[in-house]
Scaffold this motif. Structure first.
Motif, PDB file in Angstrom:
ATOM      1  N   ASP A  59     -32.603 -14.420  -0.522  1.00 42.27           N
ATOM      2  CA  ASP A  59     -33.552 -15.503  -0.824  1.00 42.27           C
ATOM      3  C   ASP A  59     -32.961 -16.477  -1.837  1.00 42.27           C
ATOM      4  OD1 ASP A  59     -35.461 -14.561   0.908  1.00 42.27           O
ATOM      5  OD2 ASP A  59     -36.609 -13.493  -0.632  1.00 42.27           O
ATOM      6  N   ARG A  60     -32.280 -15.973  -2.856  1.00 38.31           N
ATOM      7  CA  ARG A  60     -31.676 -16.852  -3.837  1.00 38.31           C
ATOM      8  C   ARG A  60     -30.583 -17.704  -3.204  1.00 38.31           C
ATOM      9  NH1 ARG A  60     -32.103 -20.431  -7.621  1.00 38.31           N
ATOM     10  NH2 ARG A  60     -30.253 -20.599  -8.955  1.00 38.31           N
ATOM     11  N   ALA A  61     -29.823 -17.130  -2.292  1.00 38.19           N
ATOM     12  CA  ALA A  61     -28.742 -17.874  -1.639  1.00 38.19           C
ATOM     13  C   ALA A  61     -29.268 -19.092  -0.893  1.00 38.19           C
ATOM     14  CB  ALA A  61     -27.978 -16.962  -0.683  1.00 38.19           C
ATOM     15  N   VAL A  78     -23.258 -24.184   1.068  1.00 34.09           N
ATOM     16  CA  VAL A  78     -22.581 -22.959   1.500  1.00 34.09           C
ATOM     17  C   VAL A  78     -23.110 -22.579   2.876  1.00 34.09           C
ATOM     18  CG1 VAL A  78     -22.093 -20.545   0.958  1.00 34.09           C
ATOM     19  CG2 VAL A  78     -22.314 -22.229  -0.891  1.00 34.09           C
ATOM     20  N   ASP A  79     -22.214 -22.360   3.809  1.00 29.97           N
ATOM     21  CA  ASP A  79     -22.575 -22.087   5.197  1.00 29.97           C
ATOM     22  C   ASP A  79     -23.099 -20.657   5.328  1.00 29.97           C
ATOM     23  OD1 ASP A  79     -22.822 -21.828   7.919  1.00 29.97           O
ATOM     24  OD2 ASP A  79     -20.890 -22.731   8.395  1.00 29.97           O
ATOM     25  N   LEU A  80     -24.380 -20.480   5.028  1.00 32.53           N
ATOM     26  CA  LEU A  80     -24.962 -19.144   5.026  1.00 32.53           C
ATOM     27  C   LEU A  80     -25.038 -18.551   6.425  1.00 32.53           C
ATOM     28  CD1 LEU A  80     -27.883 -19.712   2.490  1.00 32.53           C
ATOM     29  CD2 LEU A  80     -25.543 -18.955   2.043  1.00 32.53           C
ATOM     30  N   VAL A 137     -22.465 -17.062  -4.167  1.00 27.78           N
ATOM     31  CA  VAL A 137     -23.532 -17.363  -3.206  1.00 27.78           C
ATOM     32  C   VAL A 137     -23.337 -16.553  -1.931  1.00 27.78           C
ATOM     33  CG1 VAL A 137     -24.648 -19.176  -1.862  1.00 27.78           C
ATOM     34  CG2 VAL A 137     -23.803 -19.677  -4.159  1.00 27.78           C
ATOM     35  N   GLU A 138     -22.099 -16.451  -1.467  1.00 28.15           N
ATOM     36  CA  GLU A 138     -21.812 -15.680  -0.254  1.00 28.15           C
ATOM     37  C   GLU A 138     -22.167 -14.214  -0.449  1.00 28.15           C
ATOM     38  OE1 GLU A 138     -18.106 -18.546   1.203  1.00 28.15           O
ATOM     39  OE2 GLU A 138     -17.717 -16.671   0.153  1.00 28.15           O
ATOM     40  N   ALA A 139     -21.864 -13.670  -1.621  1.00 27.17           N
ATOM     41  CA  ALA A 139     -22.221 -12.279  -1.893  1.00 27.17           C
ATOM     42  C   ALA A 139     -23.731 -12.094  -1.901  1.00 27.17           C
ATOM     43  CB  ALA A 139     -21.616 -11.844  -3.229  1.00 27.17           C
ATOM     44  N   ALA A 176     -31.126 -21.337  -1.820  1.00 27.42           N
ATOM     45  CA  ALA A 176     -31.144 -22.539  -2.661  1.00 27.42           C
ATOM     46  C   ALA A 176     -29.883 -23.365  -2.488  1.00 27.42           C
ATOM     47  CB  ALA A 176     -31.311 -22.139  -4.129  1.00 27.42           C
ATOM     48  N   PHE A 177     -28.834 -22.772  -1.915  1.00 25.78           N
ATOM     49  CA  PHE A 177     -27.553 -23.456  -1.760  1.00 25.78           C
ATOM     50  C   PHE A 177     -27.202 -23.668  -0.284  1.00 25.78           C
ATOM     51  CE2 PHE A 177     -27.755 -20.646  -5.417  1.00 25.78           C
ATOM     52  CZ  PHE A 177     -27.638 -21.567  -6.449  1.00 25.78           C
ATOM     53  N   ALA A 178     -28.187 -23.518   0.573  1.00 27.22           N
ATOM     54  CA  ALA A 178     -27.969 -23.713   2.002  1.00 27.22           C
ATOM     55  C   ALA A 178     -27.751 -25.192   2.312  1.00 27.22           C
ATOM     56  CB  ALA A 178     -29.172 -23.194   2.789  1.00 27.22           C
ATOM     57  N   PRO A 179     -27.026 -25.506   3.373  1.00 23.74           N
ATOM     58  CA  PRO A 179     -26.811 -26.910   3.732  1.00 23.74           C
ATOM     59  C   PRO A 179     -28.105 -27.692   3.928  1.00 23.74           C
ATOM     60  CG  PRO A 179     -25.305 -25.500   4.940  1.00 23.74           C
ATOM     61  CD  PRO A 179     -26.261 -24.585   4.232  1.00 23.74           C
ATOM     62  N   GLU A 180     -29.156 -27.038   4.406  1.00 21.07           N
ATOM     63  CA  GLU A 180     -30.420 -27.747   4.611  1.00 21.07           C
ATOM     64  C   GLU A 180     -30.972 -28.290   3.296  1.00 21.07           C
ATOM     65  OE1 GLU A 180     -31.088 -23.745   5.991  1.00 21.07           O
ATOM     66  OE2 GLU A 180     -29.117 -24.736   6.101  1.00 21.07           O
ATOM     67  N   VAL A 181     -30.600 -27.659   2.189  1.00 19.05           N
ATOM     68  CA  VAL A 181     -31.073 -28.092   0.872  1.00 19.05           C
ATOM     69  C   VAL A 181     -30.126 -29.127   0.268  1.00 19.05           C
ATOM     70  CG1 VAL A 181     -31.592 -27.331  -1.487  1.00 19.05           C
ATOM     71  CG2 VAL A 181     -32.209 -25.877   0.466  1.00 19.05           C
TER      72      VAL A 181
END
Length: 371
Positions: free
Chosen positions: A345-347, A168-170, A283-285, A349-354
């Protein structure tokens, strides 16, 4: 790496696929794209260094190009180390066909709970998917729940399956969230606003959300409900709001290109879905720092919210439970503050870097293993 699309529709699945393609390490991967239909809603998001082949022109159907479709597919598959079907069913069937006829290993990307998908499709999809999916080199699932669902429907070889959450593109969520909300929305946030977003369809359960909203209004909880999205259910949802006497506090503005300023200003984000695959919007929320109340539907929300540690979970199709959870967040500033603080912080976990490195590992292993 050859990525197969049915079309560049403006949906989350295609957007996530293009985001993955854009982030693959170019020192190790040379992605290319094969698109069946000329649907270009997301063409502007295709990385400029990625070659694109569109097979069908204008209103052409497959039957108009019975030779051209397989010829272009097989030619490009032979030149690739891995073929990826970016969405279940049609793109994955083409990936399986390419693997069968060229020997190039194929990956199927499974994004939805396929029991619901099959229920909405002709019965032959169940048979064909069993023939194709069992023979793919890898199946990548967007959540554990999606993998479990397909595992109940078909025999899966565990060593060929992998769960990789959607990247997800945070950064985009955060940057776009800094923009001003649309002019029509600025007056809304005078009162606490419950926000929901998605296609206006039965899957998203917005009828349940409107019933929950009406319960809270009857209890004297002052707030507005804002549902952004478009779809065939628009008129039906407006009628339901009128029937329940809450048409003045239910707002259905249609498609909003940038919902993130609305998320940042919302008192609660509500996911009322009857089923999902992953639910990127949760995740976006979280990334926007808005408290989340979500249905514990199959699949995705419970995994994203870690069983309820990062948001409240309620049973699907239960307006009373949904109203109760929304009411808790609206009435409890300490609970709302805790959820707001922990969301970003929870979001991560779904960042592109991960998640992108996990996809790169799948692609390398698949290429090394052969068909």
């Amino acid at each position: 790496m050859l990525f197969l699309f049915e079309g560049l529709y403006g949906r989350g699945a295609e957007r996530v696929s293009l985001g993955l393609i854009s982030r693959l390490d170019r020192a190790r991967f040379e992605p290319s794209i094969w698109i069946l239909r000329a649907e270009d809603a997301l063409r502007g998001e295709v990385p400029p260094d990625v070659p694109v082949t569109v097979v069908l022109r204008g209103d052409e159907r497959i039957r108009h190009a019975l030779l051209r479709v397989p010829a272009t597919l097989l030619r490009q598959a032979r030149a690739a180390d891995v073929v990826v079907g970016t969405v279940e069913l049609m793109p994955t069937y083409f990936a399986g066909l390419a693997a069968l006829l060229t020997g190039t290993p194929a990956v199927g990307w499974v994004r939805n709970s396929l029991d619901h998908t099959f229920a909405e499709q002709p019965s032959w999809h169940r048979w064909l998917s069993r023939q194709v999916y069992a023979r793919l080199s890898r199946l990548v699932f967007v959540s554990q729940g999606v993998r479990q669902t397909l595992g109940r429907l078909q025999h899966l070889r565990a060593e060929r399956t992998r769960v990789v959450y959607n990247p997800v593109d945070l950064r985009r969520v955060r940057d776009w969230g800094q923009e001003a909300p649309p002019a029509w929305a600025r007056a809304l946030f005078v009162r606490p606003t419950v926000l929901a977003a998605g296609r206006l369809s039965r899957q998203k359960g917005f009828d349940v959300l409107i019933r929950a909203h009406a319960r809270l209004v009857a209890q004297g909880v002052e707030h507005d409900l804002l549902i952004v999205g478009e779809g065939a259910g628009h008129a039906e949802l407006l009628a339901l709001a009128r029937d329940l006497g809450v048409e003045g506090s239910v707002h259905l503005p249609g498609y909003v290109a940038n919902p993130y300023p609305l998320m940042r200003r919302a008192a609660v984000f509500a996911l009322s879905s009857r089923w999902e695959g992953f639910a990127n919007v949760v995740v976006e929320a979280l990334a926007c720092g808005v408290p989340v109340v979500a249905t514990d539907c199959p699949s995705g929300p419970a995994e994203i919210l870690a069983g309820g540690r990062h948001g409240l979970l309620v049973p699907p199709d239960d307006p009373e439970a949904l109203a109760g959870a929304l009411g808790r967040v609206l009435a409890d500033p300490a609970l709302a503050a805790r959820l707001r603080a922990g969301g970003p912080d929870r979001a991560q976990a779904f960042a592109p870097e991960v998640t992108v490195p996990q996809w790169e590992q799948v692609l390398r292993q698949t290429a090394a293993s052969g068909a």
